[in-house]
Design a protein around this motif. Structure first.
Motif, PDB file in Angstrom:
ATOM      1  N   HIS A   1       0.849  -1.226  -0.168  1.00  7.22           N
ATOM      2  CA  HIS A   1      -0.115  -0.002  -0.008  1.00  7.22           C
ATOM      3  C   HIS A   1       0.867   1.165   0.047  1.00  7.22           C
ATOM      4  O   HIS A   1       1.904   1.159   0.158  1.00  7.22           O
ATOM      5  CB  HIS A   1      -0.860   0.099   1.178  1.00  7.22           C
ATOM      6  CG  HIS A   1      -2.169   0.865   1.031  1.00  7.22           C
ATOM      7  ND1 HIS A   1      -2.238   2.275   1.179  1.00  7.22           N
ATOM      8  CD2 HIS A   1      -3.420   0.431   0.692  1.00  7.22           C
ATOM      9  CE1 HIS A   1      -3.310   2.638   1.075  1.00  7.22           C
ATOM     10  NE2 HIS A   1      -4.106   1.790   0.750  1.00  7.22           N
ATOM     11  N   ASP A   2       0.229   2.252  -0.415  1.00  6.52           N
ATOM     12  CA  ASP A   2       1.320   3.519  -0.471  1.00  6.52           C
ATOM     13  C   ASP A   2       0.866   4.586   0.406  1.00  6.52           C
ATOM     14  O   ASP A   2       1.282   5.696   0.436  1.00  6.52           O
ATOM     15  CB  ASP A   2       0.933   4.147  -1.911  1.00  6.52           C
ATOM     16  CG  ASP A   2      -0.468   4.450  -2.260  1.00  6.52           C
ATOM     17  OD1 ASP A   2      -0.766   5.272  -3.252  1.00  6.52           O
ATOM     18  OD2 ASP A   2      -1.407   4.498  -1.235  1.00  6.52           O
ATOM     19  N   SER A   3      -0.063   4.338   1.591  1.00 14.71           N
ATOM     20  CA  SER A   3      -0.407   5.381   2.560  1.00 14.71           C
ATOM     21  C   SER A   3       0.666   5.975   3.324  1.00 14.71           C
ATOM     22  O   SER A   3       0.657   7.003   3.947  1.00 14.71           O
ATOM     23  CB  SER A   3      -1.642   4.850   3.285  1.00 14.71           C
ATOM     24  OG  SER A   3      -1.526   3.781   4.107  1.00 14.71           O
ATOM     25  N   GLY A   4       1.661   5.043   3.585  1.00 14.57           N
ATOM     26  CA  GLY A   4       2.882   5.471   4.338  1.00 14.57           C
ATOM     27  C   GLY A   4       3.802   6.377   3.924  1.00 14.57           C
ATOM     28  O   GLY A   4       4.730   6.872   4.385  1.00 14.57           O
ATOM     29  N   ALA A   5       3.926   6.152   2.501  1.00 16.94           N
ATOM     30  CA  ALA A   5       5.051   7.266   1.841  1.00 16.94           C
ATOM     31  C   ALA A   5       4.775   8.769   1.729  1.00 16.94           C
ATOM     32  O   ALA A   5       3.819   9.103   1.580  1.00 16.94           O
ATOM     33  CB  ALA A   5       5.112   6.708   0.250  1.00 16.94           C
ATOM     34  N   ARG A   6       5.468   9.501   2.046  1.00 19.42           N
ATOM     35  CA  ARG A   6       5.453  11.122   2.064  1.00 19.42           C
ATOM     36  C   ARG A   6       6.365  11.535   0.937  1.00 19.42           C
ATOM     37  O   ARG A   6       7.789  11.259   0.807  1.00 19.42           O
ATOM     38  CB  ARG A   6       5.751  11.336   3.571  1.00 19.42           C
ATOM     39  CG  ARG A   6       4.810  11.116   4.468  1.00 19.42           C
ATOM     40  CD  ARG A   6       5.178  11.991   5.715  1.00 19.42           C
ATOM     41  NE  ARG A   6       6.308  11.789   6.187  1.00 19.42           N
ATOM     42  CZ  ARG A   6       7.282  12.727   6.409  1.00 19.42           C
ATOM     43  NH1 ARG A   6       6.888  14.151   6.046  1.00 19.42           N
ATOM     44  NH2 ARG A   6       8.479  12.598   6.765  1.00 19.42           N
ATOM     45  N   ARG A   7       5.969  12.432   0.204  1.00 16.56           N
ATOM     46  CA  ARG A   7       6.542  13.011  -0.840  1.00 16.56           C
ATOM     47  C   ARG A   7       7.211  14.330  -0.226  1.00 16.56           C
ATOM     48  O   ARG A   7       6.572  15.222   0.598  1.00 16.56           O
ATOM     49  CB  ARG A   7       5.730  13.673  -1.966  1.00 16.56           C
ATOM     50  CG  ARG A   7       5.587  12.535  -3.186  1.00 16.56           C
ATOM     51  CD  ARG A   7       4.697  12.961  -4.138  1.00 16.56           C
ATOM     52  NE  ARG A   7       4.493  11.808  -5.234  1.00 16.56           N
ATOM     53  CZ  ARG A   7       3.803  10.858  -5.071  1.00 16.56           C
ATOM     54  NH1 ARG A   7       3.109  10.825  -3.960  1.00 16.56           N
ATOM     55  NH2 ARG A   7       3.747   9.702  -5.899  1.00 16.56           N
ATOM     56  N   LEU A   8       8.488  14.528   0.114  1.00 16.52           N
ATOM     57  CA  LEU A   8       9.408  15.445   0.402  1.00 16.52           C
ATOM     58  C   LEU A   8       9.745  16.738  -0.665  1.00 16.52           C
ATOM     59  O   LEU A   8       9.575  17.896  -0.225  1.00 16.52           O
ATOM     60  CB  LEU A   8      10.551  14.917   1.081  1.00 16.52           C
ATOM     61  CG  LEU A   8      10.420  14.084   1.951  1.00 16.52           C
ATOM     62  CD1 LEU A   8      11.881  13.738   2.788  1.00 16.52           C
ATOM     63  CD2 LEU A   8       9.445  14.510   3.359  1.00 16.52           C
ATOM     64  N   ALA A   9       9.569  16.180  -1.833  1.00 15.36           N
ATOM     65  CA  ALA A   9      10.261  17.236  -2.792  1.00 15.36           C
ATOM     66  C   ALA A   9      10.112  16.894  -4.217  1.00 15.36           C
ATOM     67  O   ALA A   9      10.026  15.330  -4.123  1.00 15.36           O
ATOM     68  CB  ALA A   9      11.619  17.743  -2.552  1.00 15.36           C
ATOM     69  N   VAL A  10       9.438  17.230  -5.042  1.00 20.86           N
ATOM     70  CA  VAL A  10       9.438  17.128  -6.509  1.00 20.86           C
ATOM     71  C   VAL A  10      10.011  18.211  -7.557  1.00 20.86           C
ATOM     72  O   VAL A  10      10.041  19.384  -7.292  1.00 20.86           O
ATOM     73  CB  VAL A  10       8.109  16.891  -6.920  1.00 20.86           C
ATOM     74  CG1 VAL A  10       7.327  15.786  -6.082  1.00 20.86           C
ATOM     75  CG2 VAL A  10       7.301  18.243  -6.982  1.00 20.86           C
ATOM     76  N   GLY A  11      10.458  17.724  -8.673  1.00 19.44           N
ATOM     77  CA  GLY A  11      10.984  18.788  -9.356  1.00 19.44           C
ATOM     78  C   GLY A  11      11.415  18.284 -10.986  1.00 19.44           C
ATOM     79  O   GLY A  11      11.246  17.158 -11.179  1.00 19.44           O
ATOM     80  N   LEU A  12      11.609  19.313 -11.848  1.00 19.68           N
ATOM     81  CA  LEU A  12      12.208  19.180 -13.001  1.00 19.68           C
ATOM     82  C   LEU A  12      13.189  20.060 -13.546  1.00 19.68           C
ATOM     83  O   LEU A  12      12.991  21.109 -13.384  1.00 19.68           O
ATOM     84  CB  LEU A  12      10.843  19.295 -13.800  1.00 19.68           C
ATOM     85  CG  LEU A  12      11.115  19.094 -15.353  1.00 19.68           C
ATOM     86  CD1 LEU A  12      11.561  17.821 -15.983  1.00 19.68           C
ATOM     87  CD2 LEU A  12      10.065  19.518 -16.129  1.00 19.68           C
TER      88      LEU A  12
END
Length: 411
Positions: free
Chosen positions: A32-43
């Motif tokens: 399941h993906d509920s425990g993952a946290r995105r800290l940063a995204v970029g391009l």
């Protein structure tokens, strides 16, 4: 690796771009993906040009997107710029909390069927596959070498687009051509978008309250590139893309299925070179070749205004979708769900409605009111009476790569 190393940096390196996400997997579970946290995204885009641009969003702190413009010479400079942005948010690549870097690699051939820790031998094998993925694997290799130079002490993991499809039986993977020629030149159906098909088929099973091993799912990944897969009990048994991403569904700029003799005809009658035919079928065909637009929103706007070319392009697109839904129903024998995903699949309600219309005898139907709802959450759009669930499941390839990477390095 320290006990508190729970972060994974996901890199998707293109020929002139670098997409990235930093995720904390500390509370994530493999199912399941509920425990993952995105800290940063970029391009980072337009690498190697004077007009390079980096857009970075620190999600962990809720900060606003920061953009910088100016020349970024190469992928090494791009990754260093990314590292500086992350460090500014306290998320530097030298952090002991970083467990691994996960890389999207498009083509793994038959050798790489699972996520793999990268060493020189693995890199050489990825390089050996460049002839069957000339547009993608070289860029992936650049990203890997750049990241390894920056953090040589850190596990680097390759997650392959083709891996999910390596479970196809030979009857689905083989082309009906001379076996010796096919084997000598590695000609077979590999399939692509595998991380998306894996993620969506699993999330669809969860949406139905079942284990992946208990359900058969037809996944329709509909973006500018588009592919279908037949997934039986969590394992891919057929997929629409082949040796390259050209085969299968009608796409934004790719033709999809076409009589192979068209290429001979264009060479003999039109005098076109192999490169010109390649350009035609991959970049000037599909929706853009049919009506001049590859944006489904614009095509639907034109249809509403009575544009016949746009209407025909839409009908051809949907006709091919129906053919694959029907074919994969036959391949699977029993279908529990059809799942739409990616940009068009998640957002274009008219495409979903048209693709399922007329398939009531196969147990499929779409509820108009449910189909009209816009949401970022997985959801059913079929009426309760339908034997086959029809779902919209937003894909998350970066999360899938992070999950597979983290599971490997913490095993």
């Amino acid at each position: 690796m320290t006990a508190n190393a729970t972060r994974v940096l996901v890199l998707n390196s293109g020929s002139s771009s670098l997409k990235y996400q930093l995720l904390d997997m500390g509370d994530a579970r493999s199912d399941h993906d509920s425990g993952a946290r995105r800290l940063a995204v970029g391009l980072v885009e337009r690498i190697g040009e004077a007009t390079s641009r980096l857009a970075h969003t620190p999600l962990g702190t809720g900060g606003a997107t920061r953009e910088t413009a100016g020349p970024i010479a190469d992928h090494q400079a791009a990754l260093k710029a990314v590292a500086e942005e992350l460090a500014a948010d306290g998320l530097g690549l030298d952090s002991p909390e970083l467990a691994a870097i996960g890389h999207r690699v498009v083509h793994g051939g038959l050798k790489f069927t699972v996520p793999t820790v990268i060493d020189e031998a693995v890199l050489k094998e990825i390089e050996r596959l460049v002839p069957v993925a000339p547009l993608h694997n070289p860029a992936n290799i650049i990203g890997i070498r750049t990241a390894r130079a920056l953090r040589p002490d850190l596990p680097q993991v390759a997650v392959f687009d083709t891996a999910f499809h390596t479970t196809m039986p030979e009857s689905a993977a083989r082309y009906a051509i001379d076996v010796a020629t096919a084997d000598a030149h590695r000609i077979r159906r590999y399939g692509f978008h595998g991380t998306s098909h894996a993620y969506v088929s699993r999330r669809t099973a969860q949406l139905l309250g079942k284990a992946p091993e208990e359900v058969n799912v037809i996944v329709l990944h509909l973006g500018n590139g588009a592919s279908a897969s037949a997934v039986r009990g969590g394992r891919c048994v057929d997929t629409s893309m082949g040796l390259t991403p050209l085969e299968g569904l009608v796409m934004g700029t790719r033709s999809g299925d076409i009589d192979a003799a068209v290429t001979f005809h264009l060479k003999r009658v039109a005098g076109m070179s192999a490169d010109e035919i390649d350009e035609l079928l991959n970049k000037k065909s599909g929706l853009i070749g049919l009506c001049g637009d590859n944006d489904m929103r614009e095509i639907r706007r034109r249809i509403d205004e009575g544009d016949e070319r746009a209407a025909l392009a839409f009908d051809i697109y949907v006709h091919r979708l129906k053919k694959y839904i029907g074919a994969y129903t036959a391949v699977l024998g029993k279908v529990d769900a059809v799942a739409f995903t990616a940009g068009v699949g998640e957002n274009a309600a008219p495409v979903r409605a048209a693709a399922i219309a007329g398939l009531e005898e196969l147990g499929m139907a779409v509820d108009a009111s449910l189909n009209a709802v816009r949401s970022d959450e997985p959801r059913l759009i079929s009426p309760e009476y339908a034997r086959v669930a029809v779902a919209v499941v937003p894909t998350d390839e970066e999360l899938e790569i992070a999950q597979q990477t983290y599971a490997l390095v913490t095993a």
